[in-house]
Design an enzyme around this catalytic site. Structure first.
Site, short mmCIF file in Angstrom:
data_model
loop_
_atom_site.label_atom_id
_atom_site.label_comp_id
_atom_site.label_asym_id
_atom_site.label_seq_id
_atom_site.Cartn_x
_atom_site.Cartn_y
_atom_site.Cartn_z
CE1 TYR A 138 -3.08 3.01 0.44
CE2 TYR A 138 -3.54 2.29 2.68
CZ TYR A 138 -3.76 3.16 1.63
OH TYR A 138 -4.67 4.19 1.78
CE LYS A 167 -6.21 1.83 -0.77
NZ LYS A 167 -6.78 1.92 0.60
#
Length: 302
Positions: A138, A167
């Site tokens: 992320y 992400k």
């Protein structure tokens, strides 16, 4: 071999954690999850940034993950947040999330410390070695102050077989291309920005980890499914129809606006834990007006 691209295709909801006063409102949380599942969401992301993981106790986080797993009952992927700015803490969170039954882990870059790229590699290697679960990186430099370079992603993939995706929440569509050029199809890409869902999909991402889906899961699911079906015209209409709502959801720091929207709709309270406080009256008024326009226009295009 597991097809992680297929598992990560679609809309994953970055779940809020409803509170009633200072206590987790598990009844409201369960209803929120059921509403997501009814809309055909592909994945649920408990105890992430939107879930106020920073202010949840270890026991609360484990309970929220376990409840999500139980409610999902195999109907969607459960990607549990397991990040921290202390590698030992992140490892412990990963182990707890695996024990709670999560299918995947979402591991944010260390915040505040601002590690080097070599530090990021070592951080993710330590976490990957501690769990058998697939890991989604992320990268959100706006919150963490550090971005995972494409070459760093490649180095992590080369040394961590269970790192499978990222992400990407840096706000740049160009990052998708750079990540794909560095990592190829080995790295599955999710948009971390609702507003960039369609641009990211067009550049090679397979889905979105969405804040907006807490409030409007069906609209987000319809948008991504339209794109996947090749109906780009409908996807563009939905993208435009969602644009004002998406902007309103970030008029103040997440998750304040989305919690206020859920409260306005009667799903849960707007309560957050300090240092997060309620939206200003002016911003809340603007949000409520946007919600009204969205509901009217979305009904017209359903």
């Amino acid at each position: 071999m597991t097809d992680y691209r297929a598992q990560l295709t679609g809309v994953f909801t970055a779940l809020v954690t409803p509170f009633k006063g200072d206590a987790v409102d598990y009844e409201a949380f369960d209803a929120l999850v059921e509403r997501q599942l009814a809309a055909g969401i592909a994945g649920l992301v408990p105890v992430g940034t939107t879930g106020e993981a920073a202010t949840l106790s270890d026991d609360e986080a484990a309970e929220v993950i376990a409840r999500t797993v139980k409610l999902a009952a195999g109907r969607c992927v459960v990607m549990a947040g397991a990040g921290a700015n202390d590698t030992r803490t992140a490892v412990a969170k990963a182990i707890r999330a695996e024990a709670a039954g999560a299918d995947m882990l979402l591991v944010v870059t260390p915040y505040y410390n601002k590690p080097s790229q070599a530090g990021l590699i070592a951080h993710y290697q330590a976490i990957a070695a501690a769990t058998s679960l697939p890991i989604v990186l992320y990268s959100v430099p706006g919150r963490c102050g550090v971005e995972i370079a494409p070459e760093t992603c490649k180095a992590i993939l080369d040394t961590c077989p269970n790192v499978v995706a990222i992400k990407e929440a840096g706000g740049s569509v160009d990052r998708v291309t750079k990540l794909r050029l560095a990592c190829g199809d080995r790295l599955v890409i999710h948009s971390g920005d609702d507003a960039l869902t369609v641009p990211f999909l067009s550049a090679g991402a397979v889905g979105v980890t969405s804040v907006v889906a807490n409030y409007a899961p069906q609209a987000m699911v319809d948008l991504v499914r339209a794109w996947q079906a090749g109906d780009t015209a409908r996807a563009l209409v939905l993208h435009e129809q969602l644009s004002e709502l998406t902007a309103a959801m970030f008029i103040e720091a997440n998750p304040g606006p989305v919690k206020a929207a859920l409260a306005h709709a009667g799903f849960s309270s707007p309560d957050m834990r300090l240092p997060m406080v309620a939206m200003s009256d002016a911003n809340r008024s603007a949000l409520v007006q946007t919600l009204g326009r969205f509901q009217a226009s979305f009904q017209e295009i359903r």
